[in-house]
Design a protein around this motif. Structure first.
Motif, mmCIF file in Angstrom:
data_model
loop_
_atom_site.group_PDB
_atom_site.id
_atom_site.type_symbol
_atom_site.label_atom_id
_atom_site.label_comp_id
_atom_site.label_asym_id
_atom_site.label_seq_id
_atom_site.Cartn_x
_atom_site.Cartn_y
_atom_site.Cartn_z
ATOM 1 N N PRO A 87 75.355 2.738 33.779
ATOM 2 C CA PRO A 87 75.426 3.529 35.010
ATOM 3 C C PRO A 87 74.260 4.511 35.131
ATOM 4 N N HIS A 88 73.577 4.444 36.258
ATOM 5 C CA HIS A 88 72.399 5.269 36.507
ATOM 6 C C HIS A 88 72.187 5.373 38.014
ATOM 7 N N PHE A 89 71.232 6.174 38.419
ATOM 8 C CA PHE A 89 70.863 6.214 39.826
ATOM 9 C C PHE A 89 69.388 6.546 39.961
ATOM 10 N N ILE A 115 75.327 6.144 42.003
ATOM 11 C CA ILE A 115 75.435 5.600 40.648
ATOM 12 C C ILE A 115 75.760 4.112 40.722
ATOM 13 N N HIS A 116 75.009 3.304 39.966
ATOM 14 C CA HIS A 116 75.254 1.869 39.948
ATOM 15 C C HIS A 116 75.029 1.310 38.552
ATOM 16 N N THR A 175 69.803 7.936 33.876
ATOM 17 C CA THR A 175 70.898 7.226 33.220
ATOM 18 C C THR A 175 71.938 8.259 32.805
ATOM 19 N N ILE A 176 73.155 8.099 33.286
ATOM 20 C CA ILE A 176 74.162 9.163 33.177
ATOM 21 C C ILE A 176 74.389 9.617 31.740
#
Length: 221
Positions: free
Chosen positions: A110-112, A158-159, A184-185
């Motif tokens: 999960p990141h954006f 976030i994807h 990146t979370i």
């Protein structure tokens, strides 16, 4: 309304109707090949710009995306990014590109991208992808993608991507920024430098502080 001038009508509409306008800044010249120091540049637009008369064809060229990247052993994926930092001709053009390689069961966690929307094309394999909308709904959209499929991740959401097939997967992505950035979370939250106080994260994630400390060790740079 008969006695109102055209400008008065437009002004009235501007007051009474909700209007929205959004766009990328427009370049003010044909191109602006990015350089890193002002001594080499004559204009400024994102990066210092090389004198257009000194630009060469190689400023607009990047080779090698036919070559697979080596997946990170921790995540099982790798991203080969093509942005303004390694293709200087992208400066001011508002786009970039990337190749994504996935081992079996590999994932792009999960990141954006804070500055870009991403459009993804699956060239090989099967990917399970998804994104989550902003608060308060936090709605999850997911889809299983096969070769030839295209999916879009809206800017700032976030994807994630996971290889759910039985062979390595390859995808290519276009992004609406010359330098989209990536957050990146897990790496950001648990691997910050200096580290965020564990008690703050324990409250935020509703976890025991010892778990937070363990995560911080794992993600420490």
């Amino acid at each position: 309304m008969k006695n109102l001038s055209f400008l008065a009508i437009i002004s009235l509409l501007a007051i009474t109707l909700p209007l929205a306008n959004a766009s990328d800044p427009s370049p003010l010249q044909d191109f602006c090949v990015g350089v890193n120091t002002p001594a080499d540049g004559v204009f400024v637009n994102g990066k210092f710009c090389k004198d257009p008369k000194l630009a060469t064809v190689d400023d607009f060229f990047f080779p090698g995306l036919n070559q697979a990247g080596t997946p990170n052993p921790k995540t099982g994926s790798t991203v080969t990014a093509v942005n303004v930092n390694n293709l200087p001709g992208l400066n001011t053009l508002g786009i970039s590109f990337a190749r994504l390689d996935f081992a079996v069961n590999g994932q792009n966690p999960p990141h954006f991208h804070p500055r870009a929307t991403e459009i993804l094309y699956v060239a090989q394999g099967t990917l399970f992808v998804g994104f989550v909308t902003s608060n308060p709904e936090n709605r999850l959209f997911t889809k299983t993608l096969n070769m030839g499929d295209v999916f879009v991740f809206p800017q700032g959401l976030i994807h994630f991507l996971v290889n759910v097939g039985k062979c390595p997967a390859v995808a290519f992505a276009g992004l609406s920024s010359q330098n989209p950035g990536v957050i990146t979370i897990a790496n950001t939250v648990f691997g910050s430098n200096p580290q965020i106080d564990a008690s703050i994260l324990a409250t935020a994630f509703q976890l025991d502080p010892t778990i937070i400390l363990d995560l911080q060790v794992k993600f420490k740079k």
